[in-house]
Design a protein around this motif. Structure first.
Motif, PDB file in Angstrom:
ATOM      1  N   THR A  28      -2.926 -12.488  -6.026  1.00 58.97           N
ATOM      2  CA  THR A  28      -2.555 -11.912  -4.739  1.00 58.97           C
ATOM      3  C   THR A  28      -2.427 -10.394  -4.873  1.00 58.97           C
ATOM      4  N   GLU A  33       4.738 -10.555  -2.282  1.00 63.28           N
ATOM      5  CA  GLU A  33       4.332 -11.937  -2.544  1.00 63.28           C
ATOM      6  C   GLU A  33       4.191 -12.155  -4.057  1.00 63.28           C
TER       7      GLU A  33
ATOM      8  N   GLU B 167       1.528 -10.364   5.275  1.00 59.75           N
ATOM      9  CA  GLU B 167       0.178 -10.726   4.890  1.00 59.75           C
ATOM     10  C   GLU B 167      -0.739  -9.520   4.995  1.00 59.75           C
ATOM     11  N   SER B 215      -5.488 -12.345   1.223  1.00 58.08           N
ATOM     12  CA  SER B 215      -4.618 -11.507   0.407  1.00 58.08           C
ATOM     13  C   SER B 215      -4.124 -12.233  -0.834  1.00 58.08           C
ATOM     14  N   SER B 216      -4.136 -13.560  -0.837  1.00 56.31           N
ATOM     15  CA  SER B 216      -3.677 -14.253  -2.033  1.00 56.31           C
ATOM     16  C   SER B 216      -4.836 -14.566  -2.972  1.00 56.31           C
TER      17      SER B 216
END
Lengths: 68, 286
Positions: A28, A33, B167, B215-216
């Motif tokens: 990612t 995250e 995100e 994005s991941s």
């Protein structure tokens, strides 16, 4: 299946979760995250350690559960 | 020279002229946001058409006419960038038509909008009842902007206290069977990674019509051959399913064991895993 085999299967799944989280953290590109995945990976790592300790105990108590 | 050659010559000339002019004025001219852009758009078009077809007209007069409508708006735009007063006059201001859920009849009358017309504009915004609207503005370009009352707005993550997810935008890294290197770089990936991912899904890059990476780091592909099924990225749902399975297993172990110490250990870890699952599941479900 015996409890020994069940425990080992669970340990294997935990390891795969850890690996999955680690690969997500690498892949990612959103920073927060990345941090989240990493933190949760640490939690899983703790669970893994506990489970491995328990498997050791079980193996010592019950000879027949030894090995894979 | 026959007349049709004149028409071709003028047509091509004005096409190039209009193209350059629109480039000069920028995207704003195309969107026709303000009064000035609206009239200059119409007028330039008419002048060009008139000069191309009406061969009696002097071509230079046409070019001067078009240039006036390009140059003056251009400078007015620059002026209005720096001065709010000029901006208000030139670009116009929005008129409030609905406030606190009530129609403002005076403003409606001022803008000469009938009830039917305002209802039509509202319906265009999926609003069929005026009292659902908290605030509505008629913008300078004639479009209606509507703020619904909080009760009638769609539910958001914030409303139900879900943790926020930040995100990033997806990147299109394969187009028409060719990889786009700068997009690949801005996604933070390299060719080796892409090759590996494609091998994983068992396709060659020539067969890929469109490939996007989120994005991941998950790659989604669309192939030329629509009969071939491309597996969807399974990594995240699989991870979540594994976590659920493990959590259930740990709870089972806690129930099955006779040792008090082991019971506590299993229960504590099951709880830990549950907490971790709660944190992760909004990200893994997406």
């Amino acid at each position: 299946m015996t409890i020994g085999a069940d425990l080992k299967q669970c340990l294997a799944t935990i390891k795969s979760i850890e690996a999955g989280l680690s690969s997500l953290a690498i892949n990612t590109n959103a920073e927060d995250e990345q941090r989240l995945y990493h933190e949760q990976m640490m939690v899983i790592e703790e669970i893994k350690q506990d489970l491995m300790k328990r498997i050791g105990e079980v193996e010592r108590e019950e000879e027949q559960y030894k090995g894979f | 020279m026959p007349e049709w050659i004149h028409i071709i010559y003028r047509g091509v000339l004005f096409l190039i002229l209009l193209f350059l002019m629109t480039k000069l004025l920028g995207k704003k001219q195309i969107s026709q946001l303000s009064f000035f852009e609206y009239i200059s758009g119409i007028t330039i078009g008419s002048i060009a058409a008139e000069v191309i077809m009406g061969l009696d007209n002097n071509i230079w007069h046409g070019i001067i006419g078009v240039a006036i409508f390009a140059v003056i708006p251009f400078f007015v735009e620059i002026l209005s960038l720096h001065n709010k007063k000029i901006r208000d006059v030139v670009e116009g201001k929005g008129t409030v038509l609905i406030k606190d859920g009530k129609l403002l009849e005076d403003n409606l009358k001022k803008e000469k909008y009938t009830t039917d017309e305002i209802l039509q504009l509202l319906r265009g915004k999926d609003v069929f009842q005026v009292n659902e609207v908290e605030y509505a503005v008629l913008e300078a370009d004639g479009k209606l902007s509507v703020l619904l009352k909080k009760d009638n707005r769609p539910l958001t993550r914030k409303d139900i206290d879900l943790p926020s997810i930040n995100e990033k935008e997806p990147h299109t890294i394969i187009m028409d069977g060719e990889m786009i290197d700068d997009k690949l770089a801005s996604a933070g990936k390299n060719r080796a990674w892409l090759k590996q991912e494609l091998d994983k899904q068992n396709v060659t890059i020539e067969n890929v019509f469109l490939g996007q990476v989120d994005s991941s780091g998950q790659l989604t592909l669309d192939l030329y051959d629509d009969k071939i099924q491309v597996p969807k990225p399974q990594e995240k749902p699989l991870l979540l399913a594994n976590m659920k399975k493990c959590q259930a297993d740990l709870e089972l172990f806690a129930l099955a064991t006779d040792s008090e110490k082991a019971k506590r250990l299993y229960a504590a870890n099951a709880r830990k895993l549950q907490e971790s699952m709660d944190v992760l599941s909004p990200h893994l479900k997406g």
